[in-house]
Design a protein around this motif. Structure first.
Motif, PDB file in Angstrom:
ATOM      1  N   ALA A 113       9.886 -12.872   4.474  1.00  0.00           N
ATOM      2  CA  ALA A 113       9.071 -13.583   5.043  1.00  0.00           C
ATOM      3  C   ALA A 113       7.701 -13.173   4.181  1.00  0.00           C
ATOM      4  N   VAL A 114       6.208 -13.771   4.804  1.00  0.00           N
ATOM      5  CA  VAL A 114       5.242 -13.550   3.948  1.00  0.00           C
ATOM      6  C   VAL A 114       3.906 -13.802   4.696  1.00  0.00           C
ATOM      7  N   ASP A 115       2.443 -12.980   4.544  1.00  0.00           N
ATOM      8  CA  ASP A 115       1.166 -12.962   4.912  1.00  0.00           C
ATOM      9  C   ASP A 115       2.024 -12.953   6.455  1.00  0.00           C
ATOM     10  N   ASN A 116       0.797 -13.326   7.251  1.00  0.00           N
ATOM     11  CA  ASN A 116       1.358 -12.706   8.878  1.00  0.00           C
ATOM     12  C   ASN A 116       2.214 -13.157   9.143  1.00  0.00           C
ATOM     13  N   TYR A 117       3.588 -13.707   8.610  1.00  0.00           N
ATOM     14  CA  TYR A 117       4.882 -13.264   9.409  1.00  0.00           C
ATOM     15  C   TYR A 117       5.486 -12.232   9.339  1.00  0.00           C
ATOM     16  N   LEU A 118       5.139 -11.473   8.074  1.00  0.00           N
ATOM     17  CA  LEU A 118       5.561 -10.413   8.204  1.00  0.00           C
ATOM     18  C   LEU A 118       5.383  -9.303   8.240  1.00  0.00           C
ATOM     19  N   GLU A 119       3.609  -8.883   8.451  1.00  0.00           N
ATOM     20  CA  GLU A 119       3.306  -8.407   8.942  1.00  0.00           C
ATOM     21  C   GLU A 119       3.295  -8.206  10.612  1.00  0.00           C
ATOM     22  N   HIS A 120       4.310  -9.661  11.233  1.00  0.00           N
ATOM     23  CA  HIS A 120       4.660  -9.393  13.001  1.00  0.00           C
ATOM     24  C   HIS A 120       6.509  -8.368  12.387  1.00  0.00           C
ATOM     25  N   ILE A 121       6.875  -8.687  11.609  1.00  0.00           N
ATOM     26  CA  ILE A 121       8.373  -7.758  11.053  1.00  0.00           C
ATOM     27  C   ILE A 121       7.729  -6.501  10.345  1.00  0.00           C
ATOM     28  N   GLY A 122       6.948  -6.627  10.565  1.00  0.00           N
ATOM     29  CA  GLY A 122       6.470  -5.146  10.107  1.00  0.00           C
ATOM     30  C   GLY A 122       6.131  -4.285  11.382  1.00  0.00           C
ATOM     31  N   ALA A 123       5.423  -4.435  12.058  1.00  0.00           N
ATOM     32  CA  ALA A 123       4.984  -4.204  13.672  1.00  0.00           C
ATOM     33  C   ALA A 123       5.934  -3.965  14.242  1.00  0.00           C
ATOM     34  N   GLY A 124       6.731  -4.586  14.525  1.00  0.00           N
ATOM     35  CA  GLY A 124       8.347  -4.245  15.302  1.00  0.00           C
ATOM     36  C   GLY A 124       9.033  -2.734  14.251  1.00  0.00           C
ATOM     37  N   LYS A 125       8.978  -2.082  13.307  1.00  0.00           N
ATOM     38  CA  LYS A 125       8.839  -1.191  12.264  1.00  0.00           C
ATOM     39  C   LYS A 125       8.045  -0.129  12.497  1.00  0.00           C
ATOM     40  N   ASN A 126       7.390  -0.344  12.701  1.00  0.00           N
ATOM     41  CA  ASN A 126       5.471   0.371  12.763  1.00  0.00           C
ATOM     42  C   ASN A 126       5.223   1.117  11.422  1.00  0.00           C
ATOM     43  N   VAL A 127       5.296   0.006  10.864  1.00  0.00           N
ATOM     44  CA  VAL A 127       4.933  -0.433   9.748  1.00  0.00           C
ATOM     45  C   VAL A 127       3.629  -1.484   9.797  1.00  0.00           C
ATOM     46  N   ASP A 128       2.755  -0.809   8.967  1.00  0.00           N
ATOM     47  CA  ASP A 128       1.434  -1.561   9.237  1.00  0.00           C
ATOM     48  C   ASP A 128       0.735  -1.682   7.415  1.00  0.00           C
ATOM     49  N   ARG A 129       0.667  -2.987   7.687  1.00  0.00           N
ATOM     50  CA  ARG A 129       0.310  -3.127   5.603  1.00  0.00           C
ATOM     51  C   ARG A 129      -0.861  -2.142   5.043  1.00  0.00           C
ATOM     52  N   LEU A 130      -0.852  -1.509   4.330  1.00  0.00           N
ATOM     53  CA  LEU A 130      -1.799  -0.734   3.674  1.00  0.00           C
ATOM     54  C   LEU A 130      -3.248  -1.586   3.314  1.00  0.00           C
ATOM     55  N   ALA A 131      -4.460  -1.194   4.235  1.00  0.00           N
ATOM     56  CA  ALA A 131      -5.562  -1.918   3.535  1.00  0.00           C
ATOM     57  C   ALA A 131      -6.046  -1.138   2.647  1.00  0.00           C
ATOM     58  N   PRO A 132      -7.540  -2.851   1.560  1.00  0.00           N
ATOM     59  CA  PRO A 132      -7.369  -2.500   0.769  1.00  0.00           C
ATOM     60  C   PRO A 132      -8.411  -0.724   0.504  1.00  0.00           C
ATOM     61  N   VAL A 133      -8.487  -0.587  -0.734  1.00  0.00           N
ATOM     62  CA  VAL A 133      -8.997   0.688  -1.260  1.00  0.00           C
ATOM     63  C   VAL A 133     -10.020   1.045  -2.242  1.00  0.00           C
ATOM     64  N   ALA A 134     -11.443   1.448  -1.357  1.00  0.00           N
ATOM     65  CA  ALA A 134     -12.485   1.804  -2.428  1.00  0.00           C
ATOM     66  C   ALA A 134     -12.144   2.235  -4.197  1.00  0.00           C
ATOM     67  N   ALA A 135     -13.276   1.323  -5.021  1.00  0.00           N
ATOM     68  CA  ALA A 135     -12.711   1.984  -6.356  1.00  0.00           C
ATOM     69  C   ALA A 135     -13.984   2.960  -6.237  1.00  0.00           C
ATOM     70  N   LYS A 136     -13.746   4.338  -7.221  1.00  0.00           N
ATOM     71  CA  LYS A 136     -14.500   5.685  -7.369  1.00  0.00           C
ATOM     72  C   LYS A 136     -14.976   5.742  -8.643  1.00  0.00           C
ATOM     73  N   THR A 137     -16.132   6.375  -9.204  1.00  0.00           N
ATOM     74  CA  THR A 137     -16.168   6.632 -10.129  1.00  0.00           C
ATOM     75  C   THR A 137     -17.064   7.953 -10.108  1.00  0.00           C
ATOM     76  N   MET A 138     -17.039   8.909 -10.991  1.00  0.00           N
ATOM     77  CA  MET A 138     -18.147  10.121 -11.262  1.00  0.00           C
ATOM     78  C   MET A 138     -19.456   9.556 -11.835  1.00  0.00           C
ATOM     79  N   VAL A 139     -20.125  10.422 -11.227  1.00  0.00           N
ATOM     80  CA  VAL A 139     -22.222   9.959 -11.787  1.00  0.00           C
ATOM     81  C   VAL A 139     -22.697  11.251 -11.893  1.00  0.00           C
ATOM     82  N   ARG A 140     -23.263  11.166 -12.833  1.00  0.00           N
ATOM     83  CA  ARG A 140     -23.846  12.427 -13.124  1.00  0.00           C
ATOM     84  C   ARG A 140     -25.322  12.093 -13.665  1.00  0.00           C
ATOM     85  N   TYR A 141     -26.411  13.016 -12.848  1.00  0.00           N
ATOM     86  CA  TYR A 141     -27.889  12.692 -12.512  1.00  0.00           C
ATOM     87  C   TYR A 141     -28.060  13.394 -13.048  1.00  0.00           C
ATOM     88  N   ASN A 142     -29.309  13.189 -13.581  1.00  0.00           N
ATOM     89  CA  ASN A 142     -29.816  13.350 -15.128  1.00  0.00           C
ATOM     90  C   ASN A 142     -31.351  14.175 -14.300  1.00  0.00           C
TER      91      ASN A 142
END
Length: 368
Positions: free
Chosen positions: A71-100
């Motif tokens: 299974a791929v794409d949305n077909y796989l998500e339907h199988i996951g829904a039957g197991k109560n397992v959601d596809r992990l959503a995108p996560v944003a990148a992080k960085t440390m900013v120095r304010y002078n």
């Protein structure tokens, strides 16, 4: 391709040529005549066979989409829904900013303050009070666009202040932006669906904790679960590129593994950093004389094979250092007379990850 090293299966095994043969054979049997290759009636049967093959392929594909193996794409998500397992959503990148800063009075850098680069914004997440007398403050900023687009900006590259602030002379990222991930891949998602049943146990199985840790962050690529003492559980996650988790990631993993609904009441769960061991390997190699016309190309290919080995080595906890793996990858790209020092296997503990630096030397051309 099937997953989990299972054999390939086909629900329908008919192609256009086979359908054409069956159609022509039956036509000739019923009509008592032979169809030549140029006969218009044969051309019609060929077109019908083509449509039939497409339908057969669609039936085969549809049947496979009901199997976790394919299974791929949305077909796989339907199988996951039957197991109560959601596809992990995108996560944003992080960085440390120095304010002078150069402030005669206390002021606040607000949450949501933005810096930009390449049409991307990096925003502070919390308001930070800047006291009098400090030269700078470091604040974590998160890319406004989830996914990998915000990754890999080197220190000093993010400098454009979008929202001017009094007493802030400049701002610049002091760490490489990282941690951004796209939607969870089909293979990683399928693997979590496969192990989701382990989470149904109330006995705290190893694979159950592994499933929970991997569900906390897409950046988790491997997990070691240990019980050094009775009712004590230590989760050791390994992140992308063989790195240790940062504090936010450790907090998220602990929250997932330590939830009252996920662990036995008696388990004392903690999250530990993987032990990073650093190693150096010196490698000298040659290329055969027959490759002289493409010498530079093969040098580059060998260099990439070494980079792939370095990444492979640090992509799993407890993976021992085996010089034969490096040798095999270089040989596949044309390298000859490879000298590896030290040329010995080094074992790595289950909670350790080996970071290997390879000093690569090209020795020149040799006779084939």
């Amino acid at each position: 391709m099937s997953r989990f090293n299972l054999p390939e299966i086909n629900f329908v095994e008919l192609d256009a040529a086979e359908l054409e043969r069956l159609g022509v054979t039956k036509f000739e049997e019923l009509m008592g005549e032979t169809l030549s290759e140029s006969d218009p009636r044969r051309k019609m049967l060929q077109s019908v066979a083509f449509v039939g093959a497409m339908l057969a392929n669609n039936i085969d594909f549809t049947a496979k989409q009901n199997r976790l193996t394919y299974a791929v794409d949305n077909y796989l998500e339907h199988i996951g829904a039957g197991k109560n397992v959601d596809r992990l959503a995108p996560v944003a990148a992080k960085t440390m900013v120095r304010y002078n800063v150069n402030n005669p009075e206390e002021f606040t850098i607000p949450a949501g303050h933005r810096l930009s680069i390449n049409d991307l914004y990096f925003e502070t997440q919390v308001a930070t009070i800047v006291e009098i007398g400090v030269e700078y403050v470091d604040i974590q900023s998160v890319c406004s666009e989830p996914g990998t687009a915000g990754n890999d900006f080197l220190p000093g590259q993010i400098t454009e202040i979008v929202d001017p602030l009094p007493w802030v002379s400049s701002a610049v990222n002091v760490t490489t932006s990282s941690g951004g991930t796209d939607w969870e891949t089909d293979d990683a998602y399928a693997e979590r669906i496969r192990t989701a049943n382990e989470n149904l146990s109330t006995a705290g199985p190893e694979l159950g904790y592994e499933y929970l840790a991997k569900s906390a962050s897409q950046n988790v690529i491997d997990v070691h679960v240990d019980s050094p003492a009775a009712v004590e559980i230590v989760i050791t996650p390994l992140m992308i590129n063989g790195e240790a988790p940062d504090e936010d990631e450790k907090t998220a993993i602990l929250a997932a593994c330590n939830a009252r609904s996920a662990r036995p009441m008696t388990d004392l769960v903690s999250v530990a950093d993987p032990v990073i061991t650093n190693h150096t390997i010196n490698v000298t190699y040659y290329l055969p004389q027959s490759l002289v016309a493409q010498e530079a190309i093969y040098q580059t290919a060998v260099g990439y094979s070494v980079d792939d080995y370095v990444l492979w080595q640090k992509s799993k906890l407890g993976r021992g250092i085996d010089p034969s793996e490096l040798y095999a990858r270089m040989t596949q790209e044309g390298a000859k007379r490879i000298s590896v020092d030290p040329n010995t296997y080094v074992s790595v503990a289950d909670n350790e990850v080996a970071h290997v630096a390879v000093n690569l030397t090209y020795g020149g051309l040799i006779n084939d």
